[in-house]
Enzyme design. Sequence first.
Site, PDB file in Angstrom:
ATOM      1  N   THR A 111      32.119  34.537  38.163  1.00  0.00           N
ATOM      2  CA  THR A 111      30.911  34.249  38.947  1.00  0.00           C
ATOM      3  C   THR A 111      29.730  35.093  38.484  1.00  0.00           C
ATOM      4  OG1 THR A 111      32.359  33.794  40.802  1.00  0.00           O
ATOM      5  CG2 THR A 111      30.035  34.104  41.328  1.00  0.00           C
ATOM      6  N   ASP A 133      41.146  42.284  42.457  1.00  0.00           N
ATOM      7  CA  ASP A 133      41.510  42.964  41.197  1.00  0.00           C
ATOM      8  C   ASP A 133      40.718  44.256  40.956  1.00  0.00           C
ATOM      9  OD1 ASP A 133      43.082  40.727  40.809  1.00  0.00           O
ATOM     10  OD2 ASP A 133      41.617  39.735  39.524  1.00  0.00           O
TER      11      ASP A 133
HETATM   12  O1  F6P Z   1      41.290  37.262  40.513  1.00  0.00           O
HETATM   13  C1  F6P Z   1      42.127  37.243  41.610  1.00  0.00           C
HETATM   14  C2  F6P Z   1      43.471  36.711  41.252  1.00  0.00           C
HETATM   15  O2  F6P Z   1      44.239  36.696  42.430  1.00  0.00           O
HETATM   16  C3  F6P Z   1      44.187  37.457  40.125  1.00  0.00           C
HETATM   17  O3  F6P Z   1      44.751  38.652  40.565  1.00  0.00           O
HETATM   18  C4  F6P Z   1      45.170  36.417  39.663  1.00  0.00           C
HETATM   19  O4  F6P Z   1      45.517  36.617  38.322  1.00  0.00           O
HETATM   20  C5  F6P Z   1      44.396  35.149  39.828  1.00  0.00           C
HETATM   21  O5  F6P Z   1      43.386  35.398  40.777  1.00  0.00           O
HETATM   22  C6  F6P Z   1      45.199  33.964  40.291  1.00  0.00           C
HETATM   23  O6  F6P Z   1      44.381  32.851  40.256  1.00  0.00           O
HETATM   24  P1  F6P Z   1      44.659  31.441  40.913  1.00  0.00           P
HETATM   25  O7  F6P Z   1      44.224  31.512  42.344  1.00  0.00           O
HETATM   26  O8  F6P Z   1      43.771  30.517  40.133  1.00  0.00           O
HETATM   27  O9  F6P Z   1      46.108  31.174  40.761  1.00  0.00           O
END
Ligand code: F6P
Length: 336
Positions: A111, A133
Amino acid sequence: MRIGILTSGGDCPGINATIRGVCKTAIHHYGMEVIGIHSGFQGLFEKDVEVLTEKSLSGLLIQGGTILGTSRDKPFKKKGMPADIDKPAIIAQNIQELGIDCVVCIGGNGTQKTAAKFAAMGVNIISLPKTIDNDIWGTELTFGFDSAVTIATEAIDRLHTTASSHKRVMVIEVMGHKAGWIALYSGMAGGGDVILIPEIPYDIKRVGETILNRVKKGKPYSIVVVAEGIKTDGKKRVAEYIAQEIEFETGIETRETVLGYTQRGGSPTSFDRNLATRMGGHATELVANRQFGRMVALVDGKITSLPLNEVAGKLKLVPEDHDLIIQGKRLGVSFG
Ligand code: F6P
């Protein structure tokens, strides 16, 4: 003024508290209007919006997820788009047609990149750093991180009982994308014996030795916290891979747990609520002062802001000399 607000990227605790912080400050303090944009930048493309009122902003502080909905839509990505559709230009046009004076976007690294590109096009935009994160460059903390660490720590606490009762090694995988912040903070808070993060290369033989040394010292169980971003010899299932390797190296029964989406669901901690409120209010102040093209940040414990073009495209990784790593090593925690 009229603010348009959107949430983009993965959901996390504290987004709704931030929406509340931005919008209530806008309405109460500055007498602005607020338009909620649904499903991230896609909502700006489709003009999928709603007027936010004091009533719709009620009860948000404790709510997980995002009331606006989110998506990982990247409007500047050309792939999959018909050649004659200029999505960023359509979005910029829609912003004008909706009478929005500034777009406030709440999101992670992707973003920030998108926001920086819109700022470079001359769109009035402000962003806020949201992610469990904690890997956004320029801010000491992102909201969502403390909540995720709290959930992960509780999960690790609960693994200790099975580890000690069954004399097992318990491996737990936490999120974090390419960074090890969640693993480091929850691993240390949860008393992990081995913590593996992407920033520190590990040697599985050394991990095995650490676990066997613990057995020699009368501790026949171990907790191993692994970040999802560590290298695994190409294997996708991080926890499963590490558990198999440890069992092979030590001969000790080893089990794995993948914490998954529970660590980014539900209500934010009080810390995240207050961080979201402070950052949200600051974002509205930036709009009122027409200081566009900036991301709100926490620097030296104070809320401030940085130019988006300085932040975008950079990752904040765990430094190897982080105090928790130094102190952890002194206590005998292995980082691989
Ligand atoms: O960026 C946040 C996060 O939860 C990361 O820790 C993880 O790798 C990713 O998003 C998972 O993404 P999605 O919701 O697209 O599975």
